[in-house]
Scaffold this motif. Sequence first.
Motif, PDB file in Angstrom:
ATOM      1  N   SER A 100      31.082  54.605  21.410  1.00  0.00           N
ATOM      2  CA  SER A 100      31.414  55.962  21.837  1.00  0.00           C
ATOM      3  C   SER A 100      30.312  56.895  21.386  1.00  0.00           C
ATOM      4  N   LEU A 101      29.644  57.523  22.350  1.00  0.00           N
ATOM      5  CA  LEU A 101      28.636  58.534  22.050  1.00  0.00           C
ATOM      6  C   LEU A 101      29.259  59.896  22.313  1.00  0.00           C
ATOM      7  N   LEU A 102      29.268  60.733  21.281  1.00  0.00           N
ATOM      8  CA  LEU A 102      29.902  62.041  21.398  1.00  0.00           C
ATOM      9  C   LEU A 102      28.908  63.143  21.063  1.00  0.00           C
ATOM     10  N   LEU A 103      28.875  64.163  21.899  1.00  0.00           N
ATOM     11  CA  LEU A 103      28.019  65.322  21.614  1.00  0.00           C
ATOM     12  C   LEU A 103      28.820  66.283  20.733  1.00  0.00           C
ATOM     13  N   GLU A 104      29.149  65.794  19.561  1.00  0.00           N
ATOM     14  CA  GLU A 104      29.919  66.548  18.574  1.00  0.00           C
ATOM     15  C   GLU A 104      29.266  66.388  17.210  1.00  0.00           C
ATOM     16  N   ARG A 105      29.693  67.209  16.276  1.00  0.00           N
ATOM     17  CA  ARG A 105      29.225  67.047  14.904  1.00  0.00           C
ATOM     18  C   ARG A 105      29.937  65.845  14.287  1.00  0.00           C
ATOM     19  N   PRO A 106      29.224  65.067  13.462  1.00  0.00           N
ATOM     20  CA  PRO A 106      29.821  63.838  12.906  1.00  0.00           C
ATOM     21  C   PRO A 106      31.140  64.068  12.182  1.00  0.00           C
ATOM     22  N   LEU A 107      31.224  65.129  11.391  1.00  0.00           N
ATOM     23  CA  LEU A 107      32.448  65.351  10.622  1.00  0.00           C
ATOM     24  C   LEU A 107      33.644  65.529  11.547  1.00  0.00           C
ATOM     25  N   GLU A 108      33.472  66.337  12.604  1.00  0.00           N
ATOM     26  CA  GLU A 108      34.571  66.579  13.526  1.00  0.00           C
ATOM     27  C   GLU A 108      34.972  65.301  14.250  1.00  0.00           C
ATOM     28  N   ALA A 109      33.971  64.519  14.662  1.00  0.00           N
ATOM     29  CA  ALA A 109      34.254  63.289  15.393  1.00  0.00           C
ATOM     30  C   ALA A 109      34.962  62.267  14.515  1.00  0.00           C
ATOM     31  N   LEU A 110      34.519  62.139  13.263  1.00  0.00           N
ATOM     32  CA  LEU A 110      35.130  61.169  12.367  1.00  0.00           C
ATOM     33  C   LEU A 110      36.544  61.586  11.981  1.00  0.00           C
ATOM     34  N   PHE A 111      36.764  62.876  11.816  1.00  0.00           N
ATOM     35  CA  PHE A 111      38.127  63.352  11.581  1.00  0.00           C
ATOM     36  C   PHE A 111      39.031  62.928  12.726  1.00  0.00           C
ATOM     37  N   GLY A 112      38.529  63.089  13.947  1.00  0.00           N
ATOM     38  CA  GLY A 112      39.326  62.741  15.114  1.00  0.00           C
ATOM     39  C   GLY A 112      39.584  61.251  15.240  1.00  0.00           C
ATOM     40  N   ALA A 113      38.620  60.441  14.781  1.00  0.00           N
ATOM     41  CA  ALA A 113      38.744  58.990  14.921  1.00  0.00           C
ATOM     42  C   ALA A 113      39.543  58.344  13.799  1.00  0.00           C
ATOM     43  N   ALA A 114      39.629  59.010  12.664  1.00  0.00           N
ATOM     44  CA  ALA A 114      40.217  58.380  11.472  1.00  0.00           C
ATOM     45  C   ALA A 114      41.643  57.905  11.695  1.00  0.00           C
ATOM     46  N   ASP A 115      42.439  58.690  12.393  1.00  0.00           N
ATOM     47  CA  ASP A 115      43.842  58.319  12.594  1.00  0.00           C
ATOM     48  C   ASP A 115      44.009  57.218  13.621  1.00  0.00           C
ATOM     49  N   ASP A 116      42.948  56.905  14.368  1.00  0.00           N
ATOM     50  CA  ASP A 116      43.014  55.840  15.372  1.00  0.00           C
ATOM     51  C   ASP A 116      42.482  54.525  14.831  1.00  0.00           C
ATOM     52  N   ALA A 117      42.260  54.441  13.513  1.00  0.00           N
ATOM     53  CA  ALA A 117      41.674  53.248  12.912  1.00  0.00           C
ATOM     54  C   ALA A 117      42.587  52.670  11.844  1.00  0.00           C
TER      55      ALA A 117
END
Length: 285
Positions: free
Chosen positions: A230-247
Amino acid sequence: MDMTGVESDDQKHVLFGYDGTSENDTALRWAIEEARLRGLDLVVCHCWHWPYPEGHEDPHGEAVMRRAGKNLLERGTRRARELGAAGAVRGRLVRGPARGALLRESRDAELTVVGAPERLDEGAGVLELAARSSRPMVVVKDGAGPRRVVAGADGTSWCDPALGFAAAEAALRRWELRVLYACWEPAAVDADELALFHDRELLEKTRAGELEAAVAPWRARYPELDIRVSLLLERPLEALFGAADDAGLLVLGDRGAGIAPLGSTSTAVLRRARRAVAIVPARPD
């Protein structure tokens, strides 16, 4: 040495920091599963500490504290068996403040598993352990979650050890692996790359190539593994926050590798994530 004895050897193992609380069971279950999947012994480690200044002598009091620590350790190895540990379970009783003692013991482990309080701002010791460990460390709050490993990538070779750990973990567990590259970091790139942030199409194409190059060795090594990028044009912190609950497990690299504190992104994610987070040092041990 029996399974509740005190031992010390160079055999590779999974190390678990045992504190004797019922809340520790979630992390202990994770450590048991890691040992089973990897075919390694489980070493349950408890640290006892004589809290008085050097020179304060009380042989009886010291012996009482050590015996209490040994009894607690024996309870921990029994608990590991009760929770389903199938392989060898060994106890290791060490002296010293838990943070430093566990850090020393972790150097000989394949990986270390520790439990964490629900609010990591109440567990500064866990953050320091993760930052200073020279070996992978899994910090467990909630062992549940989707059957998915999520790994953060940054397009550099620094993330290779973390991607390797994530791929191996996903293969062992037969989980999906998602590699996430959040690339909107104009303040973190060299001057010759700043122009990319004025051309989103070029930025996306460039970073997608970097992401595929980073993942390619692990696709080749684990051909049956379901790897999604997944390539996201977002800041890493925001993207990882969003992904954390899906892992079920979130894997982060640590450039400090035992020298510097965790980066601000890793620290923030580790504080906030509700499930298991692995911190993998970027340099070799």
